[in-house]
Design an enzyme around this catalytic site. Structure first.
Site, PDB file in Angstrom:
ATOM      1  N   ALA A   1       1.202   4.444  -1.803  1.00  0.00           N
ATOM      2  CA  ALA A   1       0.992   5.895  -1.876  1.00  0.00           C
ATOM      3  C   ALA A   1       0.897   6.503  -0.474  1.00  0.00           C
ATOM      4  O   ALA A   1       0.353   5.866   0.426  1.00  0.00           O
ATOM      5  CB  ALA A   1      -0.288   6.192  -2.661  1.00  0.00           C
ATOM      6  N   PRO A   2       1.465   7.693  -0.266  1.00  0.00           N
ATOM      7  CA  PRO A   2       2.046   8.588  -1.269  1.00  0.00           C
ATOM      8  C   PRO A   2       3.501   8.317  -1.622  1.00  0.00           C
ATOM      9  O   PRO A   2       4.054   8.990  -2.477  1.00  0.00           O
ATOM     10  CB  PRO A   2       1.905   9.953  -0.615  1.00  0.00           C
ATOM     11  CG  PRO A   2       2.025   9.674   0.841  1.00  0.00           C
ATOM     12  CD  PRO A   2       1.346   8.343   1.065  1.00  0.00           C
ATOM     13  N   GLY A   3       4.177   7.360  -0.960  1.00  0.00           N
ATOM     14  CA  GLY A   3       5.501   6.956  -1.383  1.00  0.00           C
ATOM     15  C   GLY A   3       6.628   7.235  -0.410  1.00  0.00           C
ATOM     16  O   GLY A   3       7.781   6.902  -0.702  1.00  0.00           O
ATOM     17  N   GLY A   4       6.340   7.818   0.736  1.00  0.00           N
ATOM     18  CA  GLY A   4       7.398   8.154   1.685  1.00  0.00           C
ATOM     19  C   GLY A   4       8.171   6.948   2.184  1.00  0.00           C
ATOM     20  O   GLY A   4       9.401   6.987   2.317  1.00  0.00           O
ATOM     21  N   LYS A   5       7.478   5.869   2.474  1.00  0.00           N
ATOM     22  CA  LYS A   5       8.167   4.677   2.973  1.00  0.00           C
ATOM     23  C   LYS A   5       8.967   3.992   1.865  1.00  0.00           C
ATOM     24  O   LYS A   5      10.021   3.415   2.120  1.00  0.00           O
ATOM     25  CB  LYS A   5       7.167   3.719   3.617  1.00  0.00           C
ATOM     26  CG  LYS A   5       6.588   4.235   4.940  1.00  0.00           C
ATOM     27  CD  LYS A   5       5.685   3.200   5.594  1.00  0.00           C
ATOM     28  CE  LYS A   5       5.165   3.702   6.942  1.00  0.00           C
ATOM     29  NZ  LYS A   5       4.296   4.894   6.811  1.00  0.00           N
TER      30      LYS A   5
ATOM     31  N   CYS B   1      -1.502   3.973  11.351  1.00  0.00           N
ATOM     32  CA  CYS B   1      -1.317   5.240  12.055  1.00  0.00           C
ATOM     33  C   CYS B   1      -2.500   5.502  12.976  1.00  0.00           C
ATOM     34  O   CYS B   1      -2.959   6.628  13.124  1.00  0.00           O
ATOM     35  CB  CYS B   1      -1.129   6.382  11.070  1.00  0.00           C
ATOM     36  SG  CYS B   1      -2.428   6.507   9.831  1.00  0.00           S
TER      37      CYS B   1
ATOM     38  N   ASP C   1       1.611  -0.957   4.927  1.00  0.00           N
ATOM     39  CA  ASP C   1       1.162   0.226   5.657  1.00  0.00           C
ATOM     40  C   ASP C   1      -0.324   0.359   5.364  1.00  0.00           C
ATOM     41  O   ASP C   1      -0.729   0.997   4.394  1.00  0.00           O
ATOM     42  CB  ASP C   1       1.948   1.448   5.189  1.00  0.00           C
ATOM     43  CG  ASP C   1       1.672   2.671   6.030  1.00  0.00           C
ATOM     44  OD1 ASP C   1       1.437   2.515   7.239  1.00  0.00           O
ATOM     45  OD2 ASP C   1       1.681   3.780   5.479  1.00  0.00           O
TER      46      ASP C   1
ATOM     47  N   CYS D   1       0.872  -1.176   0.000  1.00  0.00           N
ATOM     48  CA  CYS D   1       0.000   0.000   0.000  1.00  0.00           C
ATOM     49  C   CYS D   1       0.906   1.222   0.000  1.00  0.00           C
ATOM     50  O   CYS D   1       1.170   1.803   1.044  1.00  0.00           O
ATOM     51  CB  CYS D   1      -0.920  -0.014   1.208  1.00  0.00           C
ATOM     52  SG  CYS D   1      -2.191  -1.290   1.172  1.00  0.00           S
TER      53      CYS D   1
END
Length: 409
Positions: free
Chosen positions: A210-214, A336, A280, A208
């Site tokens: 988006a948004p791509g930070g991980k 989260c 995530d 999962c």
């Protein structure tokens, strides 16, 4: 730009148009605004003053007179649920969640860009390294000779800087032809990436994404043989692609691919293909849900009904993540939210229903070394089903839950 980034090796699969819009909204990864919005911090979070007062349970007021309305139906549910589940930690966590001005953000440096000047500015403003090993030599000059068609990446080095106060570091500007040098994020989001433990040559799935930070953080820690970033929702998938192309050089297009599979069936279509899987999961984001959307209290009631359905979806996604693992591989499940039904109970349900997997303890590996920066709360289960970061004054990171499961056979 999207196709240029992932040209040649798109693992794009046909999106099922028969899915209803409601199902799509729930299945899109962190569609309720995940922990890791990074550069897409909401306009209110970017502009809110550094001093802010909770004037009542229904409004959060700034000095400038702007107000963020608190959704009372959500707050009442949180008070009821978290008052029981978190006990004495809930009042202070509640105060943090209701006061966006006190929220802290981490600055993750991008090893594919020039970052030495950024690091100097951060240190000059009182930012410190989150991780003890990040004083490694910086890639201060990322320029690669144009004569080399497929240059090797700079040495992996996950570097994230945090400030003891809620100092707002500006978002990096877009400069044509240049990669962005840093990414703003909730530093607790990095715990899931650290728990994943990606090593050179691993095949990695960000189920999962988006948004791509991980995904960006994974590429800071190691050089995987493949990183598949999956996102079903077409709008969020475009958002993901723009994030990747803003931070990752084009010569990684054969390594980093994007897919749009239904996460619940990914483990069937690519069973046993990955060494590491990050899930995530879509969740009831405690930070954003507290504040009323366009529909006010009515929208809050709709969200609570969606919240009741989330554990079923999360369980399906986690089973799919484990099915995508090769024997010996590990999956990290993160959310989260502080909700026990979306965290511990999901992990427990999967452990009881999936043979050949085992829970791995993260206490000594993550909680003890990082307790200076994060408030970890005991989960009242032996062995622990995971780690839960609860935002507290001075340590406003989170909420973030993470659990690691290994596939034995």
């Amino acid at each position: 730009m999207f196709r240029r980034l992932v040209s040649g090796e798109l693992c794009i699969l046909r999106w099922r148009h028969s899915q209803s819009s409601k199902c799509l909204r729930l299945l899109s990864c962190n569609s309720v605004i995940g922990p890791d919005r990074g550069q897409d911090l909401s306009r209110e979070e970017r502009t809110v003053p550094t001093e802010l007062t909770c004037s009542s349970n229904s409004q959060v007021s700034s000095r400038a007179g702007k107000q963020k309305r608190v959704c009372k139906v959500i707050l009442d549910r949180f008070d009821q649920q978290y008052g029981q589940e978190l006990g004495p930690l809930w009042p202070s966590a509640r105060a943090v969640l209701l006061n966006p001005a006190c929220w802290q953000y981490g600055v993750m440096l991008n090893r594919f860009a020039a970052v030495s000047e950024v690091k100097q500015r951060l240190q000059g403003q009182g930012f410190v390294s989150l991780l003890p090993h990040t004083d490694l030599p910086l890639n201060s000059s990322p320029t690669q000779p144009s004569s080399i068609p497929h240059p090797g990446p700079p040495p992996p080095s996950l570097q994230c800087f945090i400030h003891p106060s809620p100092v707002r570091y500006p978002s990096p500007p877009h400069r044509q032809g240049q990669l962005k040098p840093y990414y703003l994020m909730n530093a607790a989001s990095l715990l899931a990436v650290l728990a994943l433990g990606v090593e050179e040559g691993d095949r990695v799935l960000d189920l999962c994404s988006a948004p791509g930070g991980k995904a960006l953080a994974i590429l800071q820690t190691a050089d995987p043989a493949r990183l598949c970033c999956n996102e079903m929702d077409p709008h969020r998938r475009d958002w993901l692609a723009k994030t990747l192309e803003s931070f990752i050089p084009q010569w990684l297009s054969s390594t980093v691919t994007v897919s749009n599979q239904d996460g619940r069936i990914f483990g069937q279509t690519e069973a046993g293909m990955y060494d590491k899987v990050l899930l995530d999961a879509p969740c009831s984001n405690d930070r954003s849900w507290l504040f009323s959307g366009p529909g006010g209290e009515q929208h809050g009631a709709v969200r609570l009904r969606e919240r009741a359905r989330l554990p079923t979806l999360q369980t399906q996604l986690l089973r799919s993540a484990l099915a995508a693992l090769r024997p010996g591989g590990v999956a990290v499940y993160s959310t989260c939210t502080m909700s026990r039904s979306e965290n511990q109970e999901v992990v427990e349900a999967v452990l009881n229903s999936c043979p050949g997997v085992e829970l791995q303890d993260l206490e000594e590996e993550l909680a003890l070394p990082l307790q200076e920066h994060f408030t970890f709360t005991p989960l009242g289960h032996t062995p622990s089903l995971g780690l839960l970061v609860v935002p507290q004054q001075g340590q406003t990171w989170g909420p973030m839950f993470l659990s690691r499961i290994k596939r034995i056979h």
